[in-house]
Scaffold this motif. Sequence first.
Motif, mmCIF file in Angstrom:
data_model
loop_
_atom_site.group_PDB
_atom_site.id
_atom_site.type_symbol
_atom_site.label_atom_id
_atom_site.label_comp_id
_atom_site.label_asym_id
_atom_site.label_seq_id
_atom_site.Cartn_x
_atom_site.Cartn_y
_atom_site.Cartn_z
ATOM 1 N N MET A 10 0.802 -1.226 0.000
ATOM 2 C CA MET A 10 0.000 0.000 0.000
ATOM 3 C C MET A 10 0.831 1.272 0.000
ATOM 4 O O MET A 10 0.369 2.302 -0.473
ATOM 5 N N ASP A 11 2.062 1.219 0.484
ATOM 6 C CA ASP A 11 2.870 2.441 0.469
ATOM 7 C C ASP A 11 3.280 2.831 -0.948
ATOM 8 O O ASP A 11 3.797 3.921 -1.163
ATOM 9 N N THR A 12 3.012 1.978 -1.943
ATOM 10 C CA THR A 12 3.314 2.313 -3.337
ATOM 11 C C THR A 12 2.049 2.639 -4.133
ATOM 12 O O THR A 12 2.133 2.909 -5.325
ATOM 13 N N ALA A 13 0.890 2.617 -3.487
ATOM 14 C CA ALA A 13 -0.382 2.830 -4.193
ATOM 15 C C ALA A 13 -0.504 4.262 -4.698
ATOM 16 O O ALA A 13 -0.282 5.212 -3.936
ATOM 17 N N PRO A 14 -0.870 4.437 -5.965
ATOM 18 C CA PRO A 14 -1.080 5.788 -6.497
ATOM 19 C C PRO A 14 -2.363 6.387 -5.934
ATOM 20 O O PRO A 14 -3.378 5.702 -5.838
ATOM 21 N N LYS A 15 -2.308 7.617 -5.550
ATOM 22 C CA LYS A 15 -3.480 8.263 -4.960
ATOM 23 C C LYS A 15 -4.198 9.168 -5.945
ATOM 24 O O LYS A 15 -5.102 9.887 -5.564
ATOM 25 N N GLY A 16 -3.832 9.107 -7.218
ATOM 26 C CA GLY A 16 -4.434 9.990 -8.202
ATOM 27 C C GLY A 16 -5.483 9.357 -9.090
ATOM 28 O O GLY A 16 -6.071 10.029 -9.911
ATOM 29 N N GLU A 68 -5.389 -0.903 6.978
ATOM 30 C CA GLU A 68 -6.389 -1.962 6.901
ATOM 31 C C GLU A 68 -6.418 -2.645 5.541
ATOM 32 O O GLU A 68 -6.940 -3.749 5.418
ATOM 33 N N VAL A 69 -5.900 -1.985 4.517
ATOM 34 C CA VAL A 69 -5.916 -2.532 3.165
ATOM 35 C C VAL A 69 -4.669 -3.392 2.977
ATOM 36 O O VAL A 69 -3.560 -2.970 3.279
ATOM 37 N N LYS A 70 -4.869 -4.598 2.470
ATOM 38 C CA LYS A 70 -3.774 -5.559 2.366
ATOM 39 C C LYS A 70 -2.879 -5.329 1.151
ATOM 40 O O LYS A 70 -1.705 -5.671 1.173
ATOM 41 N N GLY A 71 -3.412 -4.757 0.072
ATOM 42 C CA GLY A 71 -2.616 -4.520 -1.125
ATOM 43 C C GLY A 71 -3.440 -3.877 -2.218
ATOM 44 O O GLY A 71 -4.654 -3.701 -2.090
ATOM 45 N N TRP A 72 -2.748 -3.527 -3.298
ATOM 46 C CA TRP A 72 -3.411 -2.889 -4.436
ATOM 47 C C TRP A 72 -2.796 -3.428 -5.721
ATOM 48 O O TRP A 72 -1.704 -3.986 -5.720
ATOM 49 N N MET A 73 -3.517 -3.259 -6.818
ATOM 50 C CA MET A 73 -2.974 -3.509 -8.152
ATOM 51 C C MET A 73 -3.725 -2.616 -9.128
ATOM 52 O O MET A 73 -4.835 -2.166 -8.838
ATOM 53 N N PRO A 74 -3.103 -2.331 -10.280
ATOM 54 C CA PRO A 74 -3.779 -1.460 -11.245
ATOM 55 C C PRO A 74 -5.016 -2.135 -11.823
ATOM 56 O O PRO A 74 -5.105 -3.360 -11.884
ATOM 57 N N LEU A 75 -5.961 -1.312 -12.214
ATOM 58 C CA LEU A 75 -7.128 -1.831 -12.922
ATOM 59 C C LEU A 75 -6.691 -2.382 -14.273
ATOM 60 O O LEU A 75 -5.786 -1.819 -14.902
#
Length: 79
Positions: A10-16, A68-75
């Motif tokens: 999550m520390d690499t997740a884009p916020k835009g 609380e979020v375990k991870g992210w990936m691009p759509l």
Amino acid sequence: MSEAMKWQPMDTAPKGHEVLLDVGWPYAVVGAWNEFEESWIYAELEINTSAGAFSDPSFSNECAETIEVKGWMPLPEVK
């Protein structure tokens, strides 16, 4: 499996823009960073009963702290 298809920290997740999030459900959800709430906002599927059957789906918004979020990936790209 390509890096784009693996859960990222999550520390690499884009916020835009919108991304897929792993919030602990058995499926991924679409989410985006909400600057005002300072949290990730995501669409949660809800299914209500109608005439005794689960046949009334809808979405509601939920929010989750980054921790609380375990991870992210691009759509995935739609072509």
